[in-house]
Motif scaffolding. Structure first.
Motif, short mmCIF file in Angstrom:
data_model
loop_
_atom_site.label_atom_id
_atom_site.label_comp_id
_atom_site.label_asym_id
_atom_site.label_seq_id
_atom_site.Cartn_x
_atom_site.Cartn_y
_atom_site.Cartn_z
N VAL A 261 58.68 27.79 -21.64
CA VAL A 261 58.87 29.23 -21.39
C VAL A 261 57.53 29.97 -21.48
O VAL A 261 57.20 30.80 -20.60
N LEU A 262 56.76 29.69 -22.51
CA LEU A 262 55.46 30.36 -22.67
C LEU A 262 54.48 29.97 -21.57
O LEU A 262 53.66 30.78 -21.16
N ILE A 268 52.50 33.59 -14.91
CA ILE A 268 52.87 34.83 -14.22
C ILE A 268 52.01 36.00 -14.70
O ILE A 268 51.48 36.79 -13.89
N ALA A 269 51.84 36.14 -16.02
CA ALA A 269 51.07 37.27 -16.56
C ALA A 269 49.60 37.17 -16.16
O ALA A 269 48.96 38.20 -15.87
N SER A 273 47.68 40.07 -14.09
CA SER A 273 46.53 40.76 -14.67
C SER A 273 45.31 40.69 -13.76
O SER A 273 44.56 41.67 -13.64
N ILE A 274 45.11 39.56 -13.11
CA ILE A 274 43.96 39.42 -12.21
C ILE A 274 44.12 40.32 -11.00
O ILE A 274 43.14 40.89 -10.48
N ALA A 300 49.26 37.27 -21.30
CA ALA A 300 48.79 35.94 -20.90
C ALA A 300 47.98 35.28 -22.01
O ALA A 300 48.16 34.08 -22.31
N THR A 301 47.09 36.03 -22.65
CA THR A 301 46.25 35.43 -23.68
C THR A 301 47.07 35.04 -24.93
O THR A 301 46.86 33.97 -25.51
#
Length: 344
Positions: A261-262, A268-269, A273-274, A300-301
């Protein structure tokens, strides 16, 4: 020393790798090379001098992980091959017993046939007595019925033996499958630690393509390794491997689900973000909350840090199983000039 203390390696690496991350993170923040908060793990080791520390510490971590992966491979192989050899020995003994039982049964059948023939001769000698002949016929028929009943019992025994053989063949196939899965897990685990070394030595801002390959091997192939080990744990329940408890199996399944899941959220995140930021002329190393796309960047991080920690926790689950065996040190055997091994 490693022969009896190897079970501590999964615990050591669980604490060592996060400590390495925090060391390089502290150096990077102190030198203002990254913004405080949650930068990508690789961003904390992409600029000198922390890049040198980052690469060295991850190389040591990769070596520790390699020892754990190899130990796990040999431990699983030992149990799978041991149970298969024990079953082969037991099957050989059962085959011998079955042959002896069959020989005894054949002898009994021969005796029954002889008795039946005697009954017929007795019947022929008393043809004058019709009542006695009828009784002899009935006795002969009963003897024949008894022989048929015994034949039915023999057929039932043959059928039971065939069912047992089918069950043994199924167990052999399961063990062969476990051996193949164990080899596949060892290969994927080796690729995972190779990816860790690549990501540590080829920094994100210097050689982005190689670093990306290393990150994929470390996280993506590492997830495959976790899946394979979880399947092996669940399929080997019948082997009664010490330490492979229900709690360990459930924990490994939960860790795999959380990691998956992560990992999806991370992908996706990061892409979102990019596409939004951080803005023209601003480095991703100094992405702040004032820039667009920072919320997605933070998701994302954080997901990346959690994926790394989950992988390390998964390694820690090997501790319970590693406690129940010891390693044997390699033996050195001299060779003669003719390149043959000298017997010990």
């Amino acid at each position: 020393m490693l022969e009896t203390t190897h079970h501590w390696l999964p615990i050591i690496i669980t604490f060592y790798v996060p400590l390495s991350f925090f060391i390089t993170y502290s150096i990077a923040v102190e030198n203002k090379h990254v913004e405080p908060g949650f930068p990508y793990i690789s961003y904390t080791g992409t600029t000198p001098p922390e890049s040198c520390v980052f690469g060295q510490l991850l190389n040591i971590g990769a070596v520790l992980a390699g020892v754990i992966i190899y130990t796990r491979y040999r431990q699983s192989r030992f149990h799978f091959e041991k149970n298969q050899n024990n079953e082969n020995c037991q099957n050989g003994q059962n085959s011998q017993n079955g042959q002896n039982c069959q020989n005894g049964q054949n002898g009994q059948n021969s005796q029954n046939c002889q008795n039946s023939q005697n009954g017929q001769n007795c019947q022929n000698s008393q043809n004058g007595q019709n009542g006695q002949n009828s009784q002899n016929c009935q006795n002969g028929r009963n003897c024949q019925n008894g022989q048929n009943g015994q034949n039915c019992q023999n057929d039932q025994n043959c059928q039971n033996g065939q069912n047992g053989q089918n069950g043994e063949n199924g167990q052999n196939r399961a063990r062969k499958c476990l051996l193949h899965l164990n080899t596949a897990a060892f290969i994927t685990g080796s690729l995972t630690i190779f990816g860790v070394s690549l990501a540590g030595n080829f920094q994100a801002t210097n050689v982005w393509e190689v670093h990306l390959v290393g990150a994929f091997l470390a996280f993506g192939v590492g997830f495959v390794y976790m899946i394979l080990q979880t399947i092996i744990s669940c399929m080997s329940v019948s082997l009664n491997i010490r330490g492979n408890s229900l709690c360990i199996r459930v924990l490994r399944i939960v860790l795999c689900v959380a990691d998956f899941v992560l990992f999806i959220i991370l992908g996706i995140a990061a892409r979102l973000s990019i596409s939004k930021g951080p803005g023209p002329g601003i480095s991703r190393l100094h992405w702040s909350s004032d820039e667009p796309g920072y919320a997605e960047h933070l998701v994302a991080t954080i997901s990346q840090w959690l994926v790394a920690f989950i992988t390390l926790i998964y390694f820690a689950t090997f501790y319970e199983e590693f406690k129940h065996f010891q390693m044997t040190a390699p033996q050195v055997t001299p060779r003669t000039p003719g390149n043959s091994v000298v017997p010990g």
